[in-house]
Design an enzyme around this catalytic site. Sequence first.
Site, PDB file in Angstrom:
ATOM      1  N   ASP A  73      -6.633  -4.945  -5.384  1.00  0.00           N
ATOM      2  CA  ASP A  73      -6.328  -3.567  -4.973  1.00  0.00           C
ATOM      3  C   ASP A  73      -4.905  -3.152  -5.368  1.00  0.00           C
ATOM      4  O   ASP A  73      -4.611  -1.979  -5.598  1.00  0.00           O
ATOM      5  CB  ASP A  73      -6.446  -3.392  -3.458  1.00  0.00           C
ATOM      6  N   ASP A  98       0.805  -1.226   0.000  1.00  0.00           N
ATOM      7  CA  ASP A  98       0.000   0.000   0.000  1.00  0.00           C
ATOM      8  C   ASP A  98       0.835   1.272   0.000  1.00  0.00           C
ATOM      9  O   ASP A  98       0.269   2.369  -0.037  1.00  0.00           O
ATOM     10  CB  ASP A  98      -0.940   0.002   1.209  1.00  0.00           C
TER      11      ASP A  98
HETATM   12  N1  GLY Z   1      -7.589  -2.964   0.878  1.00  0.00           N
HETATM   13  C1  GLY Z   1      -8.123  -1.785   0.407  1.00  0.00           C
HETATM   14  C2  GLY Z   1      -9.596  -1.749   0.423  1.00  0.00           C
HETATM   15  O1  GLY Z   1     -10.199  -1.971   1.464  1.00  0.00           O
HETATM   16  O2  GLY Z   1     -10.166  -1.468  -0.592  1.00  0.00           O
END
Ligand code: GLY
Length: 405
Positions: free
Chosen positions: A182, A121
């Site tokens: 993601d 992230d």
């Molecule tokens: N992991 C990122 C989201 O909750 O979209």
Amino acid sequence: MYISVLRRISILMISLLLSSFWVNAIARKSMDKVIDEAFKNAAIQYAGLTDQISSTPGLLPHSILPDGTLHRVKPSSWVSGFFPGSLWYIYEYTGNDAVRKDAERFTSYLKSQKNNNMTHDIGFMLYCSYGNKWRLCGKDKETEDILLSGARALASRFNAKVGCTQSWDTGKCGWSFPVIIDNMMNLELLMWAYKESGDISFRDIAVKHADTTLKNHFRKDYSSYHVVSYNPETGDIEIKQTHQGYSNESSWARGQAWGLYGYTMMYRETKNEAYLNLARNIASFIIHHKNMPKDKIPYWDFDAPNIPHAYRDVSAGAIICSALIELSNYVKKDEADEYLAVAETQLRALSSPAYTAKIGTNKNFILKHSVGYLPGNREIDVPLSYADYYYLEAMLRFKNKVLKK
Ligand code: GLY
């Protein structure tokens, strides 16, 4: 007789053209107004949010906790970059110098994360904060160093056998090498690093990750799994599952949104037609889904069991909206018009009292009604910092694309 019929037809055509001109003009003006009012509202709400976190330096706002208090996070949280990123967007629209100073102050909280190699992230965290600073304020050595360091940290998570960067460092759920949809979003930082440094390895990693995900994450209908876990020694797929969605075979709304945005962005960066085709197919899956509501703000999962009484996920709606506006740049007119019509419906809905909070309420977040992690019983029907971020981005994109014509 013949001439008079011709004259009547041409008068009719001219008046049709004129009336469609005025209809368009009014529609345009009113979207201008929708966006202008939304940014004025956002500036007031975020000034209030900034006041709320002044007493807790080092922490950044994310949501509202079940006890009604403001949910603040450390810079190491995956969501830390969205609040400063939203301030950058408000500054971009308003040109207000005080907002710029706040954006700079809260962006600097993330400096400590530049070598964080514990999470994929880092792309969200640094690119939404420092990436916007770089874009709006011009190049500076410190920002360059932070973004490049972050890209190196992300690249260190790449496994050539798998062909992906690892999403979570976790033994949870028995996953050896989990890759979540993601993660497509974090490739933008790698592509930036390639362009700025000329180091092709950043691009190679991003492209390989996108290719592997294209091959393994998608079903025949172009919906995607949330998690694909791999054997890091052989690269074989261990399992395909969900984590935040309703079930392993369901279509978690935000996951579909990340995929759409991620492949649209990767097409922009590479011009690889396979990415464009995938983005168009994901868009079609989303837009024409039988469970997509009229206002185009999806339920938290397209297969949630209690539709039409399921929660909406405004964050997914905002991400889809922003992605569709960009995707409209890369397709033929009919298709572009369809994407922009959906985006306009979404922006009008999001800017209405159904989703926009009254000033001074909602702990000063702009939007209500997102879902973070329903199966974990967390962040259900709350504001989320990334819903606000992609909403502001979508409004800027819409303004630049449609209203500036
Ligand atoms: N992991 C990122 C989201 O909750 O979209």
